[in-house]
Design a protein around this motif. Structure first.
Motif, short mmCIF file in Angstrom:
data_model
loop_
_atom_site.label_atom_id
_atom_site.label_comp_id
_atom_site.label_asym_id
_atom_site.label_seq_id
_atom_site.Cartn_x
_atom_site.Cartn_y
_atom_site.Cartn_z
N MET A 104 0.87 -1.17 0.00
CA MET A 104 0.00 0.00 0.00
C MET A 104 0.91 1.22 0.00
O MET A 104 1.92 1.24 0.70
N ARG A 105 0.54 2.23 -0.79
CA ARG A 105 1.38 3.42 -0.82
C ARG A 105 0.56 4.62 -1.26
O ARG A 105 -0.43 4.49 -1.97
N TYR A 129 -2.64 -6.81 -10.16
CA TYR A 129 -3.83 -6.42 -9.40
C TYR A 129 -3.53 -5.10 -8.70
O TYR A 129 -2.48 -4.95 -8.10
N LEU A 130 -4.48 -4.17 -8.79
CA LEU A 130 -4.35 -2.95 -8.00
C LEU A 130 -5.74 -2.42 -7.65
O LEU A 130 -6.71 -2.71 -8.33
N ALA A 131 -5.81 -1.68 -6.56
CA ALA A 131 -7.07 -1.10 -6.11
C ALA A 131 -6.81 0.27 -5.50
O ALA A 131 -5.81 0.47 -4.82
N TYR A 132 -7.72 1.18 -5.76
CA TYR A 132 -7.64 2.52 -5.17
C TYR A 132 -8.45 2.54 -3.89
O TYR A 132 -9.60 2.10 -3.85
N LEU A 133 -7.85 3.04 -2.83
CA LEU A 133 -8.49 3.05 -1.52
C LEU A 133 -9.01 4.43 -1.15
O LEU A 133 -9.63 4.60 -0.10
N GLY A 137 -12.41 2.16 -3.88
CA GLY A 137 -12.94 0.83 -4.10
C GLY A 137 -12.80 0.32 -5.52
O GLY A 137 -13.13 -0.83 -5.79
N SER A 138 -12.29 1.15 -6.45
CA SER A 138 -12.07 0.68 -7.81
C SER A 138 -10.90 -0.29 -7.82
O SER A 138 -9.84 0.02 -7.29
N ALA A 139 -11.11 -1.44 -8.41
CA ALA A 139 -10.05 -2.46 -8.47
C ALA A 139 -9.89 -2.92 -9.91
O ALA A 139 -10.87 -3.03 -10.65
N LEU A 192 -4.37 6.80 -2.14
CA LEU A 192 -3.85 5.58 -1.55
C LEU A 192 -4.10 4.42 -2.49
O LEU A 192 -5.23 4.18 -2.91
N LEU A 193 -3.04 3.70 -2.82
CA LEU A 193 -3.10 2.59 -3.77
C LEU A 193 -2.69 1.30 -3.09
O LEU A 193 -1.68 1.25 -2.38
#
Length: 98
Positions: free
Chosen positions: A22-23, A44-48, A67-69, A89-90
């Protein structure tokens, strides 16, 4: 809690991991291809967090929203555009080995 939500969205079992990537990212990212030590099939990645701008993968563009993944194939160029100066945050990128 974040880890469980992301795992559910991406349909991943990360229960054996103590840490996961997470960064905070600020600004646009240039077009790039994710690389790893070994061959992998998907990234795989998701925006938090919500953010202005778009995530661009291949020829498609998507808004950056909490929540976009995304799951995409190895070797596919991706970037972000018009993201401004607010940090986002990713979770990821994570590569999945087969």
């Amino acid at each position: 809690e974040i880890k469980n939500k992301v795992c559910k969205i991406l349909h991943l079992d990360l229960s054996n991991l103590d840490r996961f990537p997470m960064r905070w990212i600020k600004g646009d990212t240039l077009p790039h291809v994710d690389t790893g030590i070994d061959h992998f099939r998907n990234t795989y990645l998701a925006y938090l967090t919500d953010s202005s701008g778009q995530f661009v993968c291949g020829e498609q563009s998507y808004p950056i929203t909490k929540g976009s993944a995304y799951v995409f194939n190895e070797g596919l160029y991706h970037e972000t555009r018009h993201t401004g100066t607010e940090p986002r945050l990713l979770f990821g990128p994570m590569i999945h080995h087969w």
